[in-house]
Motif scaffolding. Structure first.
Motif, PDB file in Angstrom:
ATOM      1  N   LEU A 127      12.375  -6.181 -37.873  1.00  0.00           N
ATOM      2  CA  LEU A 127      13.061  -4.309 -37.858  1.00  0.00           C
ATOM      3  C   LEU A 127      13.304  -4.519 -36.252  1.00  0.00           C
ATOM      4  CD1 LEU A 127      10.297  -2.480 -38.403  1.00  0.00           C
ATOM      5  CD2 LEU A 127      11.965  -2.932 -39.258  1.00  0.00           C
ATOM      6  N   ASN A 128      14.954  -4.371 -36.479  1.00  0.00           N
ATOM      7  CA  ASN A 128      15.781  -4.146 -35.030  1.00  0.00           C
ATOM      8  C   ASN A 128      16.112  -2.990 -34.315  1.00  0.00           C
ATOM      9  OD1 ASN A 128      19.590  -4.885 -33.873  1.00  0.00           O
ATOM     10  ND2 ASN A 128      18.230  -5.979 -33.496  1.00  0.00           N
ATOM     11  N   TYR A 129      15.973  -2.764 -33.745  1.00  0.00           N
ATOM     12  CA  TYR A 129      16.208  -1.027 -33.290  1.00  0.00           C
ATOM     13  C   TYR A 129      17.380  -1.836 -32.368  1.00  0.00           C
ATOM     14  CZ  TYR A 129      11.845   0.641 -35.000  1.00  0.00           C
ATOM     15  OH  TYR A 129      10.384   0.561 -35.621  1.00  0.00           O
ATOM     16  N   ILE A 130      18.767  -0.211 -32.314  1.00  0.00           N
ATOM     17  CA  ILE A 130      19.014  -0.218 -31.190  1.00  0.00           C
ATOM     18  C   ILE A 130      19.376   1.236 -31.364  1.00  0.00           C
ATOM     19  CG2 ILE A 130      21.741  -0.362 -31.470  1.00  0.00           C
ATOM     20  CD1 ILE A 130      22.204  -2.700 -33.024  1.00  0.00           C
ATOM     21  N   VAL A 131      18.946   1.750 -29.715  1.00  0.00           N
ATOM     22  CA  VAL A 131      18.696   2.512 -29.358  1.00  0.00           C
ATOM     23  C   VAL A 131      19.552   3.284 -28.313  1.00  0.00           C
ATOM     24  CG1 VAL A 131      16.233   3.189 -31.157  1.00  0.00           C
ATOM     25  CG2 VAL A 131      16.235   2.607 -28.643  1.00  0.00           C
ATOM     26  N   ARG A 132      20.052   4.222 -27.772  1.00  0.00           N
ATOM     27  CA  ARG A 132      20.313   5.014 -26.928  1.00  0.00           C
ATOM     28  C   ARG A 132      19.869   5.475 -25.891  1.00  0.00           C
ATOM     29  NH1 ARG A 132      24.847   4.109 -23.726  1.00  0.00           N
ATOM     30  NH2 ARG A 132      25.769   5.870 -22.603  1.00  0.00           N
ATOM     31  N   ILE A 189      19.946   0.095 -25.663  1.00  0.00           N
ATOM     32  CA  ILE A 189      18.380  -0.591 -25.735  1.00  0.00           C
ATOM     33  C   ILE A 189      18.414  -1.592 -26.975  1.00  0.00           C
ATOM     34  CG2 ILE A 189      16.472  -1.117 -25.531  1.00  0.00           C
ATOM     35  CD1 ILE A 189      17.985   0.026 -22.901  1.00  0.00           C
ATOM     36  N   GLU A 190      18.575  -2.844 -26.991  1.00  0.00           N
ATOM     37  CA  GLU A 190      18.557  -3.387 -28.476  1.00  0.00           C
ATOM     38  C   GLU A 190      17.070  -4.174 -28.562  1.00  0.00           C
ATOM     39  OE1 GLU A 190      21.307  -6.621 -29.548  1.00  0.00           O
ATOM     40  OE2 GLU A 190      20.687  -6.599 -31.851  1.00  0.00           O
ATOM     41  N   ILE A 191      16.224  -3.729 -28.963  1.00  0.00           N
ATOM     42  CA  ILE A 191      14.938  -3.898 -29.840  1.00  0.00           C
ATOM     43  C   ILE A 191      14.739  -4.907 -30.893  1.00  0.00           C
ATOM     44  CG2 ILE A 191      12.136  -3.877 -29.499  1.00  0.00           C
ATOM     45  CD1 ILE A 191      13.869  -1.065 -27.798  1.00  0.00           C
ATOM     46  N   TYR A 208       9.376   1.179 -23.728  1.00  0.00           N
ATOM     47  CA  TYR A 208      10.054   2.160 -24.008  1.00  0.00           C
ATOM     48  C   TYR A 208       9.939   2.663 -25.741  1.00  0.00           C
ATOM     49  CZ  TYR A 208      15.055   5.157 -25.048  1.00  0.00           C
ATOM     50  OH  TYR A 208      15.206   5.340 -25.128  1.00  0.00           O
ATOM     51  N   TYR A 209      10.229   0.677 -26.094  1.00  0.00           N
ATOM     52  CA  TYR A 209       9.642   1.521 -27.877  1.00  0.00           C
ATOM     53  C   TYR A 209       8.213   1.763 -28.143  1.00  0.00           C
ATOM     54  CZ  TYR A 209       8.021  -0.541 -32.769  1.00  0.00           C
ATOM     55  OH  TYR A 209       7.152  -0.677 -33.700  1.00  0.00           O
ATOM     56  N   THR A 210       7.140   1.769 -27.293  1.00  0.00           N
ATOM     57  CA  THR A 210       5.868   2.188 -28.032  1.00  0.00           C
ATOM     58  C   THR A 210       6.901   3.850 -27.090  1.00  0.00           C
ATOM     59  OG1 THR A 210       4.784   1.179 -26.941  1.00  0.00           O
ATOM     60  CG2 THR A 210       4.101   2.742 -26.544  1.00  0.00           C
TER      61      THR A 210
END
Length: 200
Positions: A101-106, A119-121, A153-155
């Motif tokens: 999974l690739n998360y790109i969030v503000r 942020i990219e996780i 931040y992901y958690t």
């Protein structure tokens, strides 16, 4: 009798003088030998000093060569290489049953960098475990701390527990490795390390 005694004393004196002269001669020979040994020692010291100088020059040349090669490696592993590696890794892992999974969030509150930013996780899910992954051309001490903030931040945004945090890089600074070990972040700088780290 007095004359004979004086003659005998004179004879003994002459013998003593001869003995002293012989001793003086031996002393002079010893001094010459010591002087010669000292000269040889000085020559050896000069040779060692020259060898030390040559060694230092060789080490400087080696350091410059290593620095140049590492610099070249860093340039080759630029942003595009990171993306290419991520895409390739995603394809390989997906084909072998891993969920990538690739998360790109503000991050509007600036939780990670201290100011609002994107942020990219990257996350790998395997065997019910969640692995947060960061792929970088090189890893410094500050990079490890930023990665830790990304994990937090992901958690925070997903409520999911992270089982392992992994940084993939061809080059890692010694201080970065120390911080990573302290906070249980796995650093993979070889294919073997990566395969072991993502195994279920």
């Amino acid at each position: 009798i007095k004359v004979e005694e004086l003659a005998e004393a004179q004879k003994r004196t002459e013998i003593k003088v001869e003995e002293l002269a012989e001793a003086q001669k031996r002393t002079e020979i010893k001094v010459e030998e010591l002087a010669e040994a000292q000269k040889r020692t000085e020559i050896k010291v000069e040779e060692l000093a020259e060898a030390q100088k040559n060694t230092e020059l060789a080490l400087k040349d080696l350091a410059r060569t290593v620095e140049f090669k590492i610099g070249g490696l860093g340039r080759k592993w630029g942003v595009e290489s990171e993306r290419s590696f991520r895409n390739g890794l995603t394809t390989i892992l997906s084909d072998t049953g891993y969920e990538v999974l690739n998360y790109i969030v503000r991050d509007t509150e600036g939780f990670v960098f201290g100011h609002p930013s994107e942020i990219e996780i990257d996350v790998i899910v395997t065997g019910g475990k969640t692995l947060v992954v960061e792929i970088k051309a090189s890893v410094s001490k500050s990079d490890v701390f930023v990665f830790l903030k990304k994990g937090e931040y992901y958690t925070k945004i997903t409520g999911k527990k992270i089982d392992r945090m992994i940084m993939i890089t061809p080059f890692v600074e010694d201080q970065a490795r120390e911080v990573a070990d302290q906070f249980n972040v796995t650093i993979c700088d070889s294919i073997t390390d990566l395969a072991t780290s993502i195994s279920p």
